[in-house]
Design a protein around this motif. Structure first.
Motif, mmCIF file in Angstrom:
data_model
loop_
_atom_site.group_PDB
_atom_site.id
_atom_site.type_symbol
_atom_site.label_atom_id
_atom_site.label_comp_id
_atom_site.label_asym_id
_atom_site.label_seq_id
_atom_site.Cartn_x
_atom_site.Cartn_y
_atom_site.Cartn_z
ATOM 1 N N PHE A 1 -11.410 31.137 -23.318
ATOM 2 C CA PHE A 1 -10.304 30.193 -23.189
ATOM 3 C C PHE A 1 -10.402 29.396 -21.891
ATOM 4 C CE2 PHE A 1 -8.971 33.928 -25.546
ATOM 5 C CZ PHE A 1 -8.504 33.364 -26.732
ATOM 6 N N ASP A 2 -9.904 28.159 -21.955
ATOM 7 C CA ASP A 2 -9.852 27.335 -20.743
ATOM 8 C C ASP A 2 -8.887 27.920 -19.725
ATOM 9 O OD1 ASP A 2 -11.615 25.474 -21.832
ATOM 10 O OD2 ASP A 2 -10.016 24.231 -22.662
ATOM 11 N N GLY B 1 -5.589 20.380 -17.318
ATOM 12 C CA GLY B 1 -6.223 19.811 -18.509
ATOM 13 C C GLY B 1 -6.730 20.840 -19.494
ATOM 14 N N ALA B 2 -6.308 22.079 -19.361
ATOM 15 C CA ALA B 2 -6.781 23.132 -20.271
ATOM 16 C C ALA B 2 -6.452 22.796 -21.717
ATOM 17 C CB ALA B 2 -6.169 24.471 -19.881
ATOM 18 N N GLY B 3 -7.457 22.842 -22.577
ATOM 19 C CA GLY B 3 -7.222 22.546 -23.990
ATOM 20 C C GLY B 3 -6.931 23.783 -24.812
ATOM 21 N N VAL C 1 -3.326 27.076 -28.765
ATOM 22 C CA VAL C 1 -2.840 28.331 -28.197
ATOM 23 C C VAL C 1 -3.181 29.508 -29.102
ATOM 24 C CG1 VAL C 1 -0.786 29.645 -27.515
ATOM 25 C CG2 VAL C 1 -0.965 27.215 -26.942
ATOM 26 N N THR C 2 -3.654 30.576 -28.487
ATOM 27 C CA THR C 2 -3.814 31.863 -29.155
ATOM 28 C C THR C 2 -2.814 32.818 -28.510
ATOM 29 O OG1 THR C 2 -6.169 31.479 -29.568
ATOM 30 C CG2 THR C 2 -5.390 33.764 -29.659
ATOM 31 N N MET D 1 -7.546 39.463 -18.763
ATOM 32 C CA MET D 1 -7.224 38.035 -18.778
ATOM 33 C C MET D 1 -8.292 37.242 -18.026
ATOM 34 S SD MET D 1 -3.063 37.850 -18.379
ATOM 35 C CE MET D 1 -2.962 36.078 -18.674
ATOM 36 N N ARG D 2 -8.714 37.764 -16.892
ATOM 37 C CA ARG D 2 -9.752 37.079 -16.113
ATOM 38 C C ARG D 2 -11.071 37.035 -16.890
ATOM 39 N NH1 ARG D 2 -9.240 33.403 -12.959
ATOM 40 N NH2 ARG D 2 -10.366 32.611 -14.747
ATOM 41 N N ARG D 3 -11.387 38.121 -17.585
ATOM 42 C CA ARG D 3 -12.646 38.204 -18.334
ATOM 43 C C ARG D 3 -12.737 37.138 -19.421
ATOM 44 N NH1 ARG D 3 -14.181 40.075 -23.141
ATOM 45 N NH2 ARG D 3 -12.150 41.002 -23.632
ATOM 46 N N VAL D 4 -11.636 36.915 -20.139
ATOM 47 C CA VAL D 4 -11.687 36.017 -21.302
ATOM 48 C C VAL D 4 -11.357 34.568 -20.943
ATOM 49 C CG1 VAL D 4 -11.082 37.936 -22.820
ATOM 50 C CG2 VAL D 4 -9.269 36.403 -22.002
#
Length: 258
Positions: A98-99, A42-44, A63-64, A120-123
């Motif tokens: 980010f979700d 369900g990530a938006g 999306v970014t 990636m984990r941080r953000v």
């Protein structure tokens, strides 16, 4: 250390030189896309790192995209967001922005895998998705016989699955992804049952490993494969692959959750 090529490519491959016509051969495959959609849940909001020309980028979410290569950014279709010029190991976003985040066929290009995964984990608040190839399984393809030099390059460049698992931390799931016979994403194993396609220089150019083999290797590969297809040698040994619905090769999806 600045590892960028003239067009901004941050990895070992120079996409300013080999990226031309990439999207003619590398289109997202719907079957593979399904694995990514399921893992995103369900990530938006989704960050796509090493986004390239936009393959597998979901259009039903915010999306970014991040992509250091100008050549690849220029090939993104108009319906996708403009990609930000940045690299995995230094993402210009706040913590937990980010979700979910994703990276497809990109981690083998990163000069610092651990730093990229940590960023990636941080953000990311939720799942981090990595679509990659398991170097330990590349020898399953007939290309290991016909193009051992290319397979050797791929096995050297792709990080070990355990290295990605360790870099993600938390709860990590590895999902094997079988490759469909008429796969529209033309990485090398995608042609497991359509060997003639790899006689096309453009199809080989869309797989960066070919840019690292020694001079003459491609020509010898094309000559041998062409001969063996013409005289039936390839089909005698591998012909059953032409009708095999899927191939259990090296492709896998790694999903890390906090």
């Amino acid at each position: 250390m600045n590892n960028r090529h003239d067009d901004g490519s941050a990895g070992d491959a120079n996409y300013g030189a080999i990226g031309k016509g990439y999207t003619d051969y590398r289109q997202p495959d719907p079957y593979i896309e399904g694995f990514i959609a399921k893992a995103l849940g369900g990530a938006g909001s989704v960050l796509n790192v090493g986004a390239g020309a936009g393959s597998y980028e979901p259009v039903d979410r915010k999306v970014t995209a991040v992509e250091p290569s100008a050549s690849m950014r220029s090939q993104r279709p108009a319906h996708l967001p403009t990609a930000i010029d940045a690299v995995a190991q230094s993402l210009p976003f706040d913590d937990d922005s980010f979700d979910a985040s994703m990276s497809t066929f990109s981690v083998h290009q990163w000069p610092d895998l651990s730093a990229g995964l940590a960023e990636m984990r941080r953000v990311t608040r939720g799942a981090v998705l990595i679509l990659t190839c398991d170097p330990a399984r590349l020898s399953r393809s007939w290309l290991a016989e016909y193009a051992p030099e290319m397979i050797e390059v791929e096995a050297r460049r792709y990080p070990a699955i355990q290295a990605i698992v360790a870099g993600l931390g938390g709860q990590v799931e590895m999902v094997p992804v079988q490759i469909p016979l008429h796969c529209t994403d033309g990485f090398s194993e995608a042609y497991y049952g359509r060997p003639e396609r790899l006689l096309d220089p453009g199809a080989r150019r869309a797989n960066s490993a070919w840019s690292f083999v020694a001079p003459g290797v491609e020509a010898r590969f094309a000559e041998r494969l062409s001969r063996d297809l013409e005289n039936g040698t390839w089909d005698e040994k591998y012909g059953a692959l032409r009708t095999q619905p899927t191939f259990d090769g090296s492709l896998c999806l790694i999903v890390g959750r906090p």
